[in-house]
Structures are given as structure tokens and as C-alpha cells.
Design a protein around this motif. Structure first.
Motif, mmCIF file in Angstrom:
data_model
loop_
_atom_site.group_PDB
_atom_site.id
_atom_site.type_symbol
_atom_site.label_atom_id
_atom_site.label_comp_id
_atom_site.label_asym_id
_atom_site.label_seq_id
_atom_site.Cartn_x
_atom_site.Cartn_y
_atom_site.Cartn_z
ATOM 1 N N GLY A 50 0.781 -1.228 0.000
ATOM 2 C CA GLY A 50 0.000 0.000 0.000
ATOM 3 C C GLY A 50 0.814 1.280 0.000
ATOM 4 N N SER A 51 2.147 1.199 -0.108
ATOM 5 C CA SER A 51 2.925 2.431 -0.121
ATOM 6 C C SER A 51 2.968 3.026 -1.522
ATOM 7 N N TYR A 52 3.113 4.348 -1.585
ATOM 8 C CA TYR A 52 3.051 5.081 -2.851
ATOM 9 C C TYR A 52 4.419 5.648 -3.215
ATOM 10 N N PHE A 53 4.625 5.897 -4.499
ATOM 11 C CA PHE A 53 5.893 6.437 -4.994
ATOM 12 C C PHE A 53 5.613 7.443 -6.094
ATOM 13 N N ARG A 94 1.810 18.126 0.619
ATOM 14 C CA ARG A 94 1.604 16.769 1.144
ATOM 15 C C ARG A 94 0.249 16.261 0.671
ATOM 16 N N GLU A 108 -4.169 11.785 0.446
ATOM 17 C CA GLU A 108 -4.380 10.364 0.723
ATOM 18 C C GLU A 108 -3.072 9.599 0.900
ATOM 19 N N GLU A 109 -2.072 9.966 0.106
ATOM 20 C CA GLU A 109 -0.858 9.147 0.029
ATOM 21 C C GLU A 109 0.213 9.544 1.033
ATOM 22 N N ASN A 110 0.059 10.728 1.676
ATOM 23 C CA ASN A 110 1.088 11.236 2.585
ATOM 24 C C ASN A 110 2.451 11.306 1.917
ATOM 25 N N LEU A 111 2.426 11.826 0.725
ATOM 26 C CA LEU A 111 3.619 11.948 -0.093
ATOM 27 C C LEU A 111 3.790 13.443 -0.308
ATOM 28 N N VAL A 112 4.980 13.983 -0.031
ATOM 29 C CA VAL A 112 5.209 15.413 -0.255
ATOM 30 C C VAL A 112 5.791 15.585 -1.660
ATOM 31 N N SER A 138 8.778 13.063 -1.422
ATOM 32 C CA SER A 138 9.258 12.340 -0.240
ATOM 33 C C SER A 138 8.816 10.892 -0.345
ATOM 34 N N ASP A 139 9.272 10.070 0.592
ATOM 35 C CA ASP A 139 8.659 8.755 0.756
ATOM 36 C C ASP A 139 7.218 8.970 1.223
ATOM 37 N N SER A 140 6.421 7.973 0.985
ATOM 38 C CA SER A 140 5.056 8.005 1.499
ATOM 39 C C SER A 140 5.071 7.283 2.834
ATOM 40 N N ALA A 176 1.760 3.826 4.399
ATOM 41 C CA ALA A 176 1.759 2.420 4.790
ATOM 42 C C ALA A 176 2.510 2.193 6.086
#
Lengths: 145, 395
Positions: A26-29, A87, A90-94, B257-259, B262
Motif C-alpha cells: 500500500g505504499s506510494y511512490f 503533502r 491520501e498518500e502522505n507523499l510530499v 518524499s517517501d510516502s 503504509a
């Protein structure tokens, strides 16, 4: 045309960044090609996903001097620009991006809601080269309220 | 981890000399050998920190410097690890010494830099984050430094005056350093009047790119003792760790950044990991430090380090600064050398230069910038693509 293919959609109403998601973890890139930094994803299938269009402003700054190539100065003279790190909800990706023209640092504050738009990065005689940019929610692409 | 001895240190002064980088490295190496009272023909291993801005000779730095000193048939290794290159070269020398492959080694790094922003390699490289961030966003290195600085202002209430005060402090230290490039003492007004580069950071608050060279002669403790050196400065810990996923901070040169969707936790960052490993190896804790040399890529960046190396809690760095704790004469001086603010950055030489400063401090040879009674020092830096390093020296 996109300044670089495969990183974002060109849908003018609902443009999205194209990222990767590890199917079971479930991690995003972003970009998808950087999938793999999560060691728990080893062997996991990375699917292509469209990332959230909105997020919170994490931080911001300006570029007051012209960067070196491969940055292309749009127009005849360099104009300072604003950069935002947002940020994704949903993905908490900056994710970095330039801020649309007409928005200055005085208009920004950490935590405010930002949305993704498609804008011209630079042009030549044949094409406009497009990129994603960030805009405060409720601001049109040319920066007018 | 067993210690190794640092027998000698040498530097070529930092500047914008515009000469061949080999000159800087050779000068630093000769000074280190003289300082160590070790002959070049005694060196069994040369560990070079590479430059990516000086052509092919920069990619084979150990051979380049060995050639400048005269080929003797010693063993060579050349390595590149961005800002961590110098510490990586030292770690390779340490491994050779502790494994018994050699007794005494020379570690060298030098660079000649172009003017202005560091730029990515030429070509159209759509898979290279370093290329993408310049092309698509115009994100220079100061862009990232400024994003971190703004974040400090928002989260902790740091001010532009706090950031300027870091530069003022380091410029006062740099006045006493003959190897520093900038030896002018700045005041807060000088900084406020310098041009804005990346809001909120001004020109005088952003590390310049410099020419310079630095070198170390290192050996086993037994070899040092055989030369009558019974109380050398010791390398007690070296950290060259990668980030640990997920790192919530957006790092150079990435677009994102990294997410942590998860994985959850956002409290440990790359900078914390770098310091933690060095402390662990050296069996030292933050309270044991007498001073630190940290990578002040910007004025605000130095404040980040106070927290990541454990001098204070997250968010309290400006309090330490305002209290004068991190100035010479304070409780825990930071960057007694003047730091990058006084030097600018000569990438492969910089981490070695930090170690040179630790050696002078621990020997009590730092003159007007001496930290009285220093016994334990830590250096730390942080570069692109997940390379960072820290070295702990003790005596």
C-alpha cells in the motif's frame, strides 16, 4: 505536450500525477520509477496509480535566480518563481512543483489547501511544453481569484 | 568497533582559486605526511574521495593523487558518495587497517568547482531525479534548504533573525581559521541586506561552492605506538548509513518524499539515522560531545543538526543558539572551524576537512578557535541521493 512523458495526465479539468503503488503493502511512490525505496515492497507488484489532486502545503520558497540547464527560462527574461511542497491528502507523499504565476509567498501559508493544475513550463516555435503546478484551491490557473 | 589513529592532517586553503584540483590534494597530502612524520614511501594504501566536476582524473582520485606524489606500488581505492565521499574514503581506509590489509594509509579529497548553482550532468535523462528537478521545477539545492528553513519557522517559530545569527556566529569563528575562504565577520544587517535567493534564505546564508583539498594520514593504534605516538586522536565511529524507509522529509534531489501512508511513523528522519549509527559505533552519547562540526549548507540547516545530533529536543535549536550555547566559549560549540558558512563546499574534501578540524581541536592546536579541554568531537553531513556521513573522534 508534456515536458516529460509519463509523470502526469494532461486532463485539463482533473489533471493527476502518475505514481506507483505497491499492491499489497500500500505504499506510494512518485515517480513510479522510484518504487523500491520501501524494503517491504521487495517482490511486491507495483501498479500505476493516479495520485490525489489536492493536499496541504508542507512548505514553500522562491527561486530568485535563474537555475542552470536543464531548466529552460520561459520567455525572454528570467522571472522569479515560487516553489511549493505539498503533502498529498491520501498518500502522505510530499511532492514539489512550481506555483502558478500570480501567487506570491505572501499569499501562502503552511497547511493551506493546494490543488494540481497543468500549466506551460516553456514554449518553442512548435509546442507548449506542459508541467504540473500547484495552485491554492479556488485560484484559477492564471492566478486570479 | 576498534579505533584507528589519525597521525597527521593537512589542508589546502579553501577559495575560488580556479586551479587544477590535483594541486590542492597534493598540497594537503604533503602537509598531512609532514604533520604525521610519515614518509610517502611508507604509505601502503591511498583512499581517494572522488570529484565528479574535474573530469576523468576526478573519478580515479586515489590514482591521481598517488601519481602526483609518485607511484610507489601502494594499494588504491577511489570512491564517490556525494557529500559523504570524504568520510566514505576514511571508512575504507579504516576497514583496510582493521582487517590487517595495511597498517598506514593516506585519505585525500580535493575539488575545483564552477561558479554558481551545482547543475546535473548534461543530456536528456528522464529517469534521473537530479535532471527532473531542475527541468520540471527549477528546484536548485537552495530550494530544498529554503523549504526546510520555512518548515522550521512554521513548526518551531524560528525567525529570519535566528537564521542570520547562525551565520554571524560562524563568521566569528571563521575569522580565526587560516584555511577558511571567508574570514570577514558579518553582522545581522549584512545578512539582511544581502539578496534573497530562496525565501527566507539570503545569499550570505547559503553555502558557496569552493575549491579546496584535505588529507589525513591514518594507521592502526599499534603502528602509531611503534612510532612513539601513544595518545593519538582516534577515529571512534564512522556512519555512512542509508536513509531508513519511510523518511518523511523530501530529500535532494527527489521530486517527492517517501510516502508514510503504509508505514506510519514520521519522527525518525535520515539525519537522525546518520548520527545514531556514529554514536553507537563510538559508544558515545550527545552529552559526551565537547563540540560538533555540522554541515551548514544553509544557516537554518545548522539548527536542524542541533536536534538530529541530540544536542536538544526537536524544535529547541534556536533556544540553544540564542543562549550562546553553540558559540565558541559556550556549552557545546558548533562549527568552531567556521563551518560551510566560512568555507563554502568542496564536496569530496569537505568531510575530510571536518575531521582535520576535529584533530586540531582534540590536540589543542586550534589557536583562537580552540574549544578548551576538548576530548570528543562529532562531524556530520548529508548529501544527495541518500548519502550522508558522520565521524566521531576522541582522545
Amino acid at each position: 505536450m508534456a515536458a516529460v512523458e509519463g509523470l502526469f495526465t494532461l486532463d485539463s479539468d482533473e489533471p493527476r500525477l502518475i505514481g506507483g503503488r505497491a499492491r499489497s503493502r500500500g505504499s506510494y511512490f512518485f515517480p513510479k520509477s522510484l518504487a523500491g525505496s520501501d524494503p517491504a515492497c521487495l517482490g511486491d507488484e507495483i501498479e500505476e496509480v493516479l495520485l490525489s489532486r489536492t493536499g496541504e502545503l508542507w512548505s514553500y520558497t522562491t527561486g530568485e535566480y535563474a537555475p542552470p540547464a536543464p531548466y529552460v527560462i520561459p520567455g525572454d527574461e528570467f522571472e522569479p518563481y515560487v516553489v511549493a511542497a505539498v503533502r498529498l491528502a491520501e498518500e502522505n507523499l510530499v511532492v514539489l512543483g512550481q506555483v502558478v504565476e500570480g501567487v506570491s509567498v505572501e499569499d501562502l501559508s503552511v497547511g493551506m489547501e493546494m490543488e494540481l493544475v497543468i500549466d506551460v513550463l516553456y514554449s518553442d516555435e512548435e509546442h507548449d511544453y506542459l508541467v504540473w503546478k500547484w495552485a491554492p484551491v479556488g485560484t484559477s490557473e492564471n492566478g486570479e481569484q | 568497533m576498534d579505533d584507528i589513529a589519525i597521525l597527521g592532517v593537512g589542508m589546502h586553503p579553501w577559495g575560488k582559486w580556479g586551479r587544477n584540483f590535483v594541486e590542492y590534494g597534493e598540497k594537503a597530502a604533503r602537509d598531512a605526511l609532514t604533520d604525521a612524520e610519515v614518509g610517502w614511501d611508507e604509505i601502503q594504501f591511498v583512499s581517494g574521495a572522488n570529484s565528479v566536476r574535474c573530469g576523468y582524473p576526478g573519478y580515479v582520485s586515489a590514482s591521481t593523487f598517488a601519481n602526483a606524489l609518485g607511484f610507489t606500488g601502494c594499494q588504491l581505492a577511489s570512491s564517490y558518495a556525494a557529500c559523504a565521499s570524504g568520510a566514505t574514503a576514511l571508512s575504507i581506509a579504516r576497514a583496510q587497517i582493521l582487517s590487517g590489509v595495511c597498517d598506514v594509509a593516506l585519505v585525500v579529497g580535493a575539488e575545483s568547482t564552477p561558479k554558481g548553482f551545482f547543475a546535473p550532468n548534461a543530456g536528456e535523462r528522464h529517469e534521473d531525479p537530479d535532471w527532473l528537478r531542475f527541468h520540471l521545477v527549477g528546484a536548485t539545492n537552495p530550494t530544498y534548504f529554503a523549504l526546510y528553513a520555512r518548515r522550521r519557522m512554521e513548526l518551531y517559530g524560528d525567525t529570519s533573525e535566528d537564521f542570520a545569527a547562525v551565520k554571524v556566529k560562524n563568521s566569528r569563528h571563521g575569522v580565526f581559521n587560516p584555511n577558511a575562504r571567508y574570514t570577514k565577520e558579518y553582522d545581522v544587517d549584512d545578512i539582511a541586506n544581502s539578496p534573497m535567493v530562496a525565501d527566507p534564505l539570503r545569499l550570505l546564508e547559503i553555502c558557496a561552492t569552493s575549491d579546496g583539498g584535505a588529507a589525513l594520514v591514518v594507521s592502526s593504534l599499534e603502528w602509531a605506538a611503534s612510532r612513539g605516538v601513544d595518545n593519538p586522536v582516534r577515529v571512534s565511529g564512522i556512519s555512512t548509513v542509508s536513509p531508513t524507509y519511510p523518511n518523511s522529509v523530501i530529500e535532494l534531489p527527489y521530486l517527492a518524499s517517501d510516502s508514510w501512508a503504509a508505514a506510519g511513523d514520521e519522527t525518525m528522519t535520515f539525519k537522525d539515522n546518520i548520527a545514531a549509527r556514529a554514536y553507537e559505533e563510538a559508544s558515545v552519547s550527545p552529552e559526551d560531545l565537547d563540540f560538533a562540526e555540522v554541515y551548514d549548507l544553509s544557516s537554518a540547516y545548522e539548527l536542524d543538526w542541533y536536534e538530529h545530533i541530540g544536542l536538544c529536543e526537536r524544535g529547541d535549536a534556536a533556544k540553544l543558539l540564542r543562549a550562546g550555547d553553540t558559540a565558541l566559549g559556550g556549552r557545546i560549540p558548533v562549527n568552531p572551524s567556521g563551518g560551510l558558512g566560512a568555507f563554502g563546499e568542496a564536496v569530496p574534501a569537505q568531510a575530510i576537512a571536518q575531521v582535520c578540524e576535529m584533530v586540531w581541536q582534540l590536540r589543542g592546536e586550534a589557536g583562537h578557535r580552540q574549544v578548551e579541554g576538548a576530548k570528543v568531537g562529532l562531524s556530520i553531513n548529508h548529501g544527495m541521493f541518500g548519502h550522508g556521513s558522520s565521524v566521531i573522534c576522541t582522545r
